[in-house]
Design an enzyme around this catalytic site. Structure first.
Site, PDB file in Angstrom:
ATOM      1  CB  VAL A 136      -0.735  -0.288   1.438  1.00  8.97           C
ATOM      2  CG1 VAL A 136      -1.664   1.265   1.401  1.00  8.97           C
ATOM      3  CG2 VAL A 136      -1.824  -1.195   1.443  1.00  8.97           C
ATOM      4  CB  CYS A 137       0.610   4.044  -0.169  1.00  9.56           C
ATOM      5  SG  CYS A 137       1.499   6.080   0.099  1.00  9.56           S
ATOM      6  CB  THR A 138       4.941   4.569   0.914  1.00 11.80           C
ATOM      7  OG1 THR A 138       5.182   4.597   2.085  1.00 11.80           O
ATOM      8  CG2 THR A 138       5.676   6.114  -0.010  1.00 11.80           C
TER       9      THR A 138
END
Length: 330
Positions: free
Chosen positions: A120-122
């Site tokens: 998720v995301c970074t």
């Protein structure tokens, strides 16, 4: 995504969510709540909850999220421990986590045991550091795409999608995209009906497949709000009218040449392209949220004809209005 389960509905799936100090809170709790709600939905229907949920962290200690809230976590599982899905959360602490060779090695080994791996995301930076993303397509938060591509040139970074699937490896964009990713997992595991029921219960505005853009045209144009905010408000109210370059320049109180140059400098788009994208965005909303005929939508959004709207959809979205409605309609 398929509308029917790909695996038996009574199968128990262990999902491990990796956390670390300064993790983004919603990257952990957003997907967890989707899976927990799916468990509740199945249990209420008399079935066995399909997911076993575990938050894990190196050392097995509580970690403090970037928002300041403590998250209770179990230890990293031993080799050979069964799991279905490994999900790596993102957050400001991801660089420190990626600099821990022991943790990075564990992620690479654990990913090899999982049926499905995701970030998720970074969290994509941790997957990339472990080598899991080498040669694969991947997404991350739009503001970090260039950095991910620079640091990990073997990763094929895609800046626009909400999430990307490349085989058994999934990566998603920023923060709330983790909810979209988890809903896609529920759909793959349990079917579209349950995934939509979970989305409705969580009051998710629209269950967005991964091909949707991370942010809207209207939002991206807000960077020029101080110069052209009033013009954008006017465009939104007059999509069905003549919005030619001369009409826009008159509304902005500039010559056509000066307006074209200044608008492109402020938004990165030509006025004609911006209007087309805003019309497409309005049409997408009507296609997914209403039962209006496609012809009526094309007229209301200023395309003039179905064929003109169809060509715009094919050029910018690689799909037709009819196919878009069948895929994204609530």
């Amino acid at each position: 995504m398929p509308k029917t389960p790909r695996s038996p509905p009574n199968q128990i799936r262990v999902i491990e969510v990796l956390a670390y100090p300064a993790v983004q809170l919603l990257d952990v709790t957003g997907p967890l709540q989707v899976f927990a709600t799916a468990n509740d939905h199945v249990a209420q229907a008399g079935g066995m909850p399909p997911y076993v949920l575990r938050v894990i962290a190196k050392g097995g200690q509580s970690v403090t999220a970037s928002a300041g809230l403590g998250i209770t976590a179990g230890p990293l599982p031993r080799r050979g421990t069964a799991l279905d899905t490994l999900l790596i959360a993102g957050g400001p602490g991801v660089d420190a986590a990626a600099a821990d060779p022991e943790l990075v090695k564990w992620i690479g080994e654990r990913a090899g045991k999982a049926r499905r791996v995701a970030s998720v995301c970074t969290g994509a930076f941790l997957l990339a550091a472990s080598g899991v993303l080498d040669g694969r397509r991947a997404a991350t938060h739009w503001s970090c795409c260039a950095e991910l591509a620079r640091r990990f040139p073997k990763v094929r970074v895609e800046a626009d999608p909400i999430f990307v699937r490349d085989g058994s490896v999934w990566t998603s964009a920023g923060v709330t995209a983790g909810i979209d990713l988890a809903l896609a997992f529920v759909e793959e595991d349990l079917g579209r009906t349950i995934a939509l029921a979970v989305a409705r219960y969580l009051v998710v505005f629209l269950k967005r497949p991964g091909g949707q853009a991370q942010f809207s045209t209207a939002l991206s144009l807000q960077a020029a709000e101080d110069k052209f905010g009033a013009l954008h408000d006017w465009i939104a109210k007059h999509l069905a009218d003549d919005i030619s370059l001369p009409a826009l320049a008159r509304q902005a109180g500039m010559s056509e040449r000066s307006f074209s140059r200044r608008y492109a400098e402020a938004t990165g788009l030509t006025p004609v392209h911006a209007v087309e994208r805003l019309r497409i965005e309005a049409a997408r909303r009507l296609l997914s949220e209403s039962r209006l005929p496609v012809k009526r939508i094309s007229q209301r959004c200023g395309f003039g004809s179905e064929e003109t709207m169809r060509r715009s959809f094919l050029r910018l979205l690689a799909t037709t209005p009819q196919d878009y409605r069948s895929r994204f309609s609530a």
